[in-house]
Write a protein that holds these residues in place. Structure first.
Motif, mmCIF file in Angstrom:
data_model
loop_
_atom_site.group_PDB
_atom_site.id
_atom_site.type_symbol
_atom_site.label_atom_id
_atom_site.label_comp_id
_atom_site.label_asym_id
_atom_site.label_seq_id
_atom_site.Cartn_x
_atom_site.Cartn_y
_atom_site.Cartn_z
ATOM 1 N N TYR A 16 0.869 -1.192 0.000
ATOM 2 C CA TYR A 16 0.000 0.000 0.000
ATOM 3 C C TYR A 16 0.901 1.236 0.000
ATOM 4 O O TYR A 16 2.120 1.141 0.261
ATOM 5 N N SER A 17 0.319 2.383 -0.299
ATOM 6 C CA SER A 17 1.118 3.553 -0.687
ATOM 7 C C SER A 17 2.291 3.871 0.241
ATOM 8 O O SER A 17 3.428 4.028 -0.209
ATOM 9 N N VAL A 18 2.022 3.940 1.555
ATOM 10 C CA VAL A 18 3.092 4.361 2.465
ATOM 11 C C VAL A 18 4.213 3.333 2.495
ATOM 12 O O VAL A 18 5.403 3.676 2.464
ATOM 13 N N ASP A 62 8.141 3.822 1.501
ATOM 14 C CA ASP A 62 9.278 3.497 2.376
ATOM 15 C C ASP A 62 10.259 2.565 1.677
ATOM 16 O O ASP A 62 11.475 2.774 1.706
ATOM 17 N N HIS A 76 1.615 8.061 -5.332
ATOM 18 C CA HIS A 76 0.170 7.975 -5.546
ATOM 19 C C HIS A 76 -0.189 8.157 -7.001
ATOM 20 O O HIS A 76 -0.962 7.390 -7.579
ATOM 21 N N ARG A 134 -5.418 1.168 1.016
ATOM 22 C CA ARG A 134 -5.689 0.642 -0.314
ATOM 23 C C ARG A 134 -4.504 -0.228 -0.719
ATOM 24 O O ARG A 134 -3.381 0.251 -0.864
ATOM 25 N N TYR A 189 -2.466 -2.746 -3.235
ATOM 26 C CA TYR A 189 -2.277 -2.918 -4.675
ATOM 27 C C TYR A 189 -1.738 -4.315 -4.970
ATOM 28 O O TYR A 189 -1.016 -4.900 -4.166
ATOM 29 N N ASP A 193 -8.506 6.735 1.182
ATOM 30 C CA ASP A 193 -7.136 6.317 0.948
ATOM 31 C C ASP A 193 -6.151 7.462 1.207
ATOM 32 O O ASP A 193 -5.200 7.341 1.973
ATOM 33 N N ASP A 221 -3.499 7.969 4.251
ATOM 34 C CA ASP A 221 -2.052 8.078 4.045
ATOM 35 C C ASP A 221 -1.487 9.298 4.766
ATOM 36 O O ASP A 221 -0.464 9.228 5.436
ATOM 37 N N GLU A 237 -1.363 8.709 8.447
ATOM 38 C CA GLU A 237 -0.296 7.791 8.849
ATOM 39 C C GLU A 237 1.054 8.519 8.853
ATOM 40 O O GLU A 237 1.835 8.412 9.808
ATOM 41 N N CYS A 238 1.299 9.255 7.786
ATOM 42 C CA CYS A 238 2.555 10.007 7.699
ATOM 43 C C CYS A 238 2.652 11.037 8.813
ATOM 44 O O CYS A 238 3.707 11.253 9.394
ATOM 45 N N ARG A 253 3.575 9.500 12.084
ATOM 46 C CA ARG A 253 4.988 9.122 12.068
ATOM 47 C C ARG A 253 5.866 10.371 12.213
ATOM 48 O O ARG A 253 6.842 10.389 12.950
ATOM 49 N N PHE A 283 -1.397 16.746 -3.166
ATOM 50 C CA PHE A 283 -2.293 15.713 -3.706
ATOM 51 C C PHE A 283 -3.304 16.295 -4.683
ATOM 52 O O PHE A 283 -4.046 15.583 -5.316
ATOM 53 N N TYR A 297 -5.911 13.735 -11.350
ATOM 54 C CA TYR A 297 -6.619 12.473 -11.169
ATOM 55 C C TYR A 297 -7.333 12.366 -9.821
ATOM 56 O O TYR A 297 -8.231 11.578 -9.649
#
Lengths: 110, 879
Positions: A25-27, A31, A47, A76, A78, B25, B29, B32-33, B36, B57, B61
């Motif tokens: 997933y994205s994060v 990393d 992204h 999400r 993938y 989503d 993200d 989460e970042c 951290r 962001f 799209y």
């Protein structure tokens, strides 16, 4: 020319998705990329690339379980599609062919 | 542990623009970042990163399609605003006309100011290292007297910086006074420029066309010409390598450079190697002295990333060490960035005099001009605000309807802003034409202006104009927009509530009062300034200046001219002198009487025996010069003014007894042969000080003063000019009538009066237009009331009083504020700077008031009269 060719970064992302298996997933991708390439990888770029790969049909995505760490938001995940796998194999094959064409002599003069 | 939360607004921002499918989503993200980051770089920076990422962001799209549609919709909404605004503007032709014209007039001032500022900003920007270049300036004090700040620095300063200061890439010295007549073959033309070092081309960017910039200014007697100077002297021939004779010295042309751009504070036709000046003045010990800062400019190019503070400390240390050598003088070095030379602190010797290096404008002047322009523009904005709100009653229904069919506050606000911006855009077109018409007037107003600005259009300027007009529109439309957006649909269809409009009536009244106060201040200032100016020109300087033509002999010997003038019947007298007094020129020397330790600076002039009678100087005691010394050495007589006698207590302050006393002037003993009545040696803003006249000697440069008698002055001047042509074919005839010279000496003053006068004219016209609009509006809305009053038997006079009472009381409030304010301003701040001013008269104060009142009354009167004459039957029948 969507879907015909992979950009360098696209290829990297695609490889990472493949390497991370069920944890892509994205994060995490971000990393992983950062630790392997040594360059700073921006989340927004990853992204955008993932989105493009999905449009090309090389990956599919699916929302996973909610986790507390994300403010109650789901991840999400993938996964590579068959065309995605084919694209990676193609890319590698193309490289291998080119590598094979370099005569060993070429290195000595460098 | 405290739980940190990401900034909520940024999260909402993402949720607003993002496709619904991606929201979870993306925000996940980000979250989460964020968590951290809180752990690694702290909550504050984590929040910042969150915000940055939230914006990052924002991509094609991620953004939901409906948002684009929404933005697009807004654009079409703007289209509809434009349409409705256009209709409104056309419907109210009178109001639109007043607003557009008023705004256009005031905006033209703004445009001129913008163009002016942009021009000033372009100065010296063409130098590649312009941002780094610094000028070395000196604060000079002698005998513990605080001296002035000078734009110049000594040659030694430059040398020491080169040797001792670290972090400097290049240093260059310019000596500011190279001028002479250049002789090439039979061609002789005056040429002006600087003495300069090769490093000039390293510090500044002046492209060389021919020759090597590194060496061109190295050898003595080398000269670098600008392209146009080269063509002037050599025509089509190549100048490089040729010889030029300037004042009987031969110079070798070692380079031809591109012409100096207009927007350069350094302006020259030629550069001569500084080593030439060094050789010429070898014997002069003062040439390279630490304290000789006067004719030199020193520029530094610090290295990239140089520590400016360190350079400054080094300069301080250097100055400290040098100052030890001379007890009496102290010089402190400072740095002035290149871009602050033209608009920046006023330094002495930066204008006029031998240190002259181009135009300068003090930022205070710019602030004052800016403030005045702003006032005029705001006044026009007030008109707009006022008239728009006055029309509120008629538009309340329109807005109510808009709101009833679903328009929000925002839409109404935007509608009114759009209308104001459209008006200001229309005004921009008109004011641009005005700008084109006013531009030559402004540039030609003063010779300094011609040398300073061009006001040519550039893309940046056009953009600035458009931005400016949008800002003006928003400012003008702001209050109406806020006011109208508050109208509620329910109120609109009922009877308009009088309470609400009353509140805005006070606002409108306040605006009118402010407008008229400003106008009155402008007008009275102009009147007072003009009267003072005229008084200065007509001021009794203590000597006669009428019909005296001062001819500058330049370097010519005056004898031939003197003879030619003597033969003309129109010329009744001729005299010779060193300088023209009363116009700000000065020459001085040190005078001592018996006490050799007591010396005083006295102002001097060298005059011949005809000078005093020609100019009607009044002698209190003694007589005119008797001897005609052939050289400065032989001067033995002096005529002093009363101040000198008083200052040195010569012979017990008795002028009669002072005759025959000895004084020392510049180390030479002289006998007082006459005492003059005090007169104005300097300008009228200086106090009268001690003055001494000594005999003119043939060594001196000459101003010939010719007293002309006769009806046809221009013919006489033409005749004198023809005589000049006989004696000097190279230099143009430079002569001016004494009175005109005095007028020019105060040209700064007259320029200021002209500008303020022009602005006050604009202020009156704008305020008048605003008042006119208000009067038309009021009379129209009160037409029914007037009709009824007429039917009830009120006379025309009664009605006019009724209608104009309100306005007149507003005007009198303005007068009560403006007149004392102007009076105090002049008495406290302006006039104390002029010791010989005349006090402010009531006529000046009230003449302005009368003019404004008259104009206002004509407008009010004509409209109210029209209303009062209207047929009540016609008006009342409409109901």
């Amino acid at each position: 020319m969507k879907g015909t060719n992979l950009g360098e970064f696209e290829e990297l992302v695609l490889l990472t998705v493949a390497a991370l298996l069920k944890e892509a997933y994205s994060v995490a991708i971000c990393d992983e990329l950062a630790s392997h390439t040594g360059r700073s990888v921006k989340l927004g770029v990853v992204h955008a690339v993932l989105n493009r790969l999905e449009e090309k049909g090389l990956v599919t995505s699916e929302l996973g379980e909610a986790t507390k760490a994300r403010g109650g938001k789901r991840k999400r995940y993938y996964e590579l599609t068959m065309p995605g796998k084919a694209a990676l194999i193609n890319a590698r094959a193309m490289r291998d062919q080119l590598w094979a064409k370099i005569p060993s002599l070429a290195w000595k003069n460098g | 542990m405290k739980q940190h939360q990401p900034p909520a607004w940024a999260q909402r921002f993402v949720e607003w623009y993002c496709k619904p499918g991606l929201v979870e989503d993306l925000t996940g993200d980000l979250h989460e970042c964020f968590e951290r980051n809180v752990a690694t770089i702290g909550p504050r920076r984590a929040k910042l990163v969150y915000i940055i990422d939230a914006f990052k962001f924002f991509r094609s799209y991620t953004v939901r399609k409906s948002l684009f549609a929404h933005l697009f919709m807004n654009r079409t909404m703007i289209g509809s605003y434009v349409k409705t605004s256009g209709r409104n503007i056309l419907r109210n032709k009178l109001f639109s006309f007043i607003n557009i014209l008023g705004l256009a007039i005031s905006m033209s001032v703004g445009l001129l100011l913008i163009a002016f500022l942009l021009d000033l900003r372009t100065y010296d920007r063409f130098h590649e290292n312009g941002g780094r270049i610094q000028r070395v300036t000196s604060i000079f004090s002698s005998n513990n007297e605080q001296g002035g700040k000078f734009a110049t620095a000594s040659i030694k300063t430059a040398r020491l910086i080169r040797e001792k200061v670290a972090g400097i890439e290049a240093v260059t010295t310019i000596k500011n006074d190279f001028s002479g007549d250049a002789k090439v073959g039979g061609n002789e033309l005056p040429i002006k420029g600087y003495w300069a070092e090769p490093s000039l081309f390293r510090v500044f960017t002046f492209p060389m066309l021919q020759g090597d910039p590194a060496t061109a200014l190295k050898a003595p007697y080398s000269i670098v010409l600008t392209e146009s100077a080269a063509t002037k002297l050599f025509g089509d021939q190549t100048a490089l390598g040729k010889a030029i004779e300037v004042d009987s010295m031969v110079y070798q042309v070692t380079g031809v450079m591109k012409d100096v751009p207009f927007f350069s504070h350094l302006r020259f036709e030629a550069l001569v190697s500084l080593s030439t000046a060094e050789q010429m003045q070898n014997s002069d010990p003062g040439f390279g002295a630490w304290t000789n800062i006067w004719p030199y400019s020193v520029y530094l190019l610090p290295s990239k990333n140089a520590d400016m503070a360190a350079i400054r400390t080094q300069l301080d240390a250097l100055a400290k060490e040098e100052n030890l050598a001379d007890k009496n003088t102290r010089i402190q070095l400072e740095l002035l960035p290149l871009f602050d030379i033209v608009v920046g602190e006023s330094l002495r010797q930066s204008e006029g005099g031998p240190g002259f290096t181009g135009p300068h404008l003090s930022p205070t002047v710019l602030w004052i001009l800016g403030a005045l322009a702003l006032i005029v523009i705001l006044s026009a904005c007030f008109n707009y605000t006022n008239l728009s709100i006055a029309r509120a009653m008629r538009r309340v229904k329109e807005i109510g309807l808009r709101k009833a069919i679903g328009a929000g506050k925002n839409e109404v606000r935007l509608q009114f802003l759009a209308e104001a911006v459209m008006i200001s855009m229309a005004a921009l077109l008109l004011s641009f034409l005005l700008f084109l018409a006013l531009r030559p007037l402004l540039i030609n107003m003063a010779p300094e202006m011609q040398r300073m600005v061009k006001l040519d259009l550039s893309p940046a300027m056009v953009l600035a104009f458009i931005v400016f007009s949008v800002i003006v529109g928003v400012v003008a439309g702001f209050l109406p927009a806020v006011f109208f957006s508050k109208v509620s649909a329910i109120n609109a269809f009922g009877n308009v509530s009088p309470v609400k409009t009353f509140r805005h009536l006070t606002l409108r009244r306040a605006l009118v009062v402010i407008q008229y106060t400003v106008t009155l201040i402008f007008i009275t200032t102009t009147a007072i300034g003009y009267v003072q100016y005229k008084n200065i020109l007509a001021f009794d300087l203590g000597f006669n200046t009428t019909n005296i033509l001062n001819i500058n002999m330049l370097d010519n010997k005056p004898d031939a001219m003197l003879q030619a003038l003597g033969e003309m019947p129109e010329v009744t007298g001729v005299s010779r002198s060193l300088i023209t007094t009363g116009v700000g020129n000065a020459w001085g020397g040190n005078m001592k009487y018996r006490d050799s330790r007591d010396s005083q600076l006295v102002l001097t002039n060298h005059v011949d025996e005809n000078y005093l009678p020609l100019h009607d100087y009044k002698l209190v005691a003694g007589g005119n010069f008797v001897a005609r010394p052939a050289s400065a050495e032989a001067v033995s007589e002096v005529i002093v003014n009363q101040q000198v006698v008083k200052r040195f207590h010569i012979a017990g302050n008795d002028p009669q007894k002072a005759i025959g006393e000895q004084i020392t002037l510049n180390g030479r003993k002289m006998t007082i042969v006459g005492v003059m009545q005090d007169f104005h040696y300097g300008k009228v803003d200086n106090l009268i000080g001690p003055v001494a006249f000594t005999p003119w000697t043939p060594e001196d440069r000459t101003i010939l003063s010719a007293k002309i008698h006769g009806a046809d002055m221009p013919a006489a001047v033409a005749k004198i000019e023809a005589a000049w042509r006989q004696t000097d074919r190279i230099h143009p005839f430079t002569a001016e009538f004494y009175d005109e010279e005095i007028e020019q000496a105060y040209s700064e003053f007259s320029t200021m009066i002209k500008i303020i006068g022009f602005l006050s004219f604009l202020a009156i016209s704008i305020a008048s237009m605003g008042l006119f609009g208000m009067v038309v509006f009021t009379t129209e809305t009160r037409l029914r009331e007037i009709g009824i009053r007429k039917v009830m038997g009120a006379g025309a006079g009664n009605l006019i009083f009724l209608l104009s009472r309100g306005f007149l009381s507003l005007l009198s409030i303005s007068a009560f504020i403006a007149l004392p304010a102007t009076y105090l301003f002049f008495n406290l701040f302006v006039l104390p700077n002029f010791p010989y001013h005349t006090p402010v008269q009531f006529t000046e104060l009230f003449s302005g008031l009368l003019v404004v009142l008259f104009i206002a009354f004509v407008m009010i009167g004509s409209q109210t009269l029209k209303a009062a004459r209207s047929n009540p039957v016609a008006v009342l029948k409409r109901e």
